[in-house]
Design an enzyme around this catalytic site. Structure first.
Site, PDB file in Angstrom:
ATOM      1  N   HIS A  59     -53.792  70.267  56.044  1.00 38.06           N
ATOM      2  CA  HIS A  59     -53.379  70.871  57.308  1.00 38.06           C
ATOM      3  C   HIS A  59     -54.129  72.382  57.765  1.00 38.06           C
ATOM      4  O   HIS A  59     -55.072  72.443  56.907  1.00 38.06           O
ATOM      5  CB  HIS A  59     -51.677  71.076  57.313  1.00 38.06           C
ATOM      6  CG  HIS A  59     -51.419  71.590  55.734  1.00 38.06           C
ATOM      7  ND1 HIS A  59     -51.767  73.059  55.646  1.00 38.06           N
ATOM      8  CD2 HIS A  59     -50.754  71.369  54.777  1.00 38.06           C
ATOM      9  CE1 HIS A  59     -51.243  73.302  54.511  1.00 38.06           C
ATOM     10  NE2 HIS A  59     -50.829  72.297  53.884  1.00 38.06           N
TER      11      HIS A  59
ATOM     12  N   HIS B 168     -54.958  74.546  54.407  1.00 41.42           N
ATOM     13  CA  HIS B 168     -56.073  74.080  53.770  1.00 41.42           C
ATOM     14  C   HIS B 168     -57.504  74.230  54.519  1.00 41.42           C
ATOM     15  O   HIS B 168     -58.376  74.993  54.078  1.00 41.42           O
ATOM     16  CB  HIS B 168     -56.265  72.385  53.648  1.00 41.42           C
ATOM     17  CG  HIS B 168     -55.104  72.072  52.865  1.00 41.42           C
ATOM     18  ND1 HIS B 168     -54.204  71.074  53.144  1.00 41.42           N
ATOM     19  CD2 HIS B 168     -54.762  71.993  51.525  1.00 41.42           C
ATOM     20  CE1 HIS B 168     -53.284  70.830  52.308  1.00 41.42           C
ATOM     21  NE2 HIS B 168     -53.535  71.306  51.257  1.00 41.42           N
TER      22      HIS B 168
ATOM     23  N   ASP C 274     -48.176  79.275  47.155  1.00 42.07           N
ATOM     24  CA  ASP C 274     -47.864  78.849  46.077  1.00 42.07           C
ATOM     25  C   ASP C 274     -48.260  80.047  44.814  1.00 42.07           C
ATOM     26  O   ASP C 274     -49.241  80.194  44.094  1.00 42.07           O
ATOM     27  CB  ASP C 274     -48.785  77.610  45.367  1.00 42.07           C
ATOM     28  CG  ASP C 274     -48.470  76.366  46.389  1.00 42.07           C
ATOM     29  OD1 ASP C 274     -47.186  76.068  46.230  1.00 42.07           O
ATOM     30  OD2 ASP C 274     -49.267  75.855  46.939  1.00 42.07           O
TER      31      ASP C 274
END
Ligand code: PAF
Length: 273
Positions: free
Chosen positions: A31, A34, A147
């Site tokens: 997506h 990225h 993350d």
């Protein structure tokens, strides 16, 4: 764009490259998040290599390994159109050996927050990232700040194992409505997506309260929890950049982290203060 499945082939290709290598490891279902990593790599490095590998060792029994979104054709197209030089798409058998030494993430930092809810998850992440670094030998590797704990543990692995790669943290990319981009957003129904927006909204509320001077995290947590009443909140925590839990926010050294379930989908988001 070249596509490789075997380690020998990609290593042979890498030997021919004369310049810096930017590496974007992914699990596919690409997506715009990225894409932002790929673009940053293209800006900063001579060559960009992307890997797509749904790493089984970072999924716990009962998690979504089998239904993790797979979009091989679209992913290849996205990489090609965005000017990726090479795509590495290994199989499980290529990456894992039945008998191999194990790398374990440091338990104090890998079994809290995400790791408390997903024990062993980060052992699997570090295991595969180390292998991928050894295959690609990148100059720089690009990871999203969404993350945050993964990013911290990878940075820690690189410095503790003296790896020759620079980790580049990249900003969180959000959809038009504020939802942090994630391959797992594909699991959400329309109504679940509406509910999920309360996660990013609650981080915004915390940000507003901080701008008014509220730095006591228990107060900020209350504000956020109130706004996420309809969700199954797994945790709302604040840590410093070394991933120690904190109760008072300090500017430029704090991250507020949230994990919540919306229906069966588990989402995370965070705010770097
Ligand atoms: O963030 C991810 O997509 C994965 O955890 C990673 C870093 C590609 C390792 O499998």
């Amino acid at each position: 764009m070249k596509i490789f499945n075997s380690i020998e082939d990609i290593k042979r290709y890498i030997k021919t490259l004369n310049g810096t290598i930017g590496f974007v490891p992914t699990m596919g279902a690409l997506h715009n998040g990225h894409l932002s990593l790929i673009n940053r790599s293209k800006e900063e490095c001579d060559f960009t290599i992307v890997s797509i590998f749904v790493n089984p060792t970072q999924f716990l029994p009962g998690e979504d390994l089998d239904k993790y979104p797979k979009k091989e054709l679209a992913d290849k197209k996205i990489c090609e159109l965005s000017g990726v030089d090479a795509l590495f798409m290994p199989t499980n058998e290529t990456i894992y050996n039945a008998i191999e030494p194990l790398i374990l993430a440091p338990s104090q930092k890998a079994y809290i927050l995400e790791g408390l809810n997903r024990p062993g998850h980060f052992d699997g992440v570090l295991r595969v990232v180390l292998k991928l670094f050894n295959i690609i030998s990148p100059t720089k590797a690009y990871f999203g700040k969404k993350d945050a704990q993964q990013l911290y543990l990878i940075q820690n692995m690189v410095s503790s194992l003296f790896l020759h790669v620079e980790i580049v943290p990249c900003e969180i990319v959000r959809d038009y409505d504020g939802l942090a981009l994630s391959s797992r957003n594909a699991y959400l129904s329309q109504s679940e997506r509406e509910e999920a927006l309360n996660i990013s909204k609650s981080l915004k509320l915390a940000s507003k309260a901080m701008m008014k001077g509220e730095l006591d995290f228990s107060k900020l947590r209350e504000i956020m929890r109130e706004n996420m009443k309809n969700l199954h909140v797994e945790y709302i925590e604040a840590v410093d950049r070394e991933f120690n839990k904190i109760e008072k926010i300090t500017l430029k050294n704090s991250i507020i982290l949230v994990a919540a379930r919306v229906g069966k989908t588990r989402l995370i988001d965070n705010l770097w203060v």
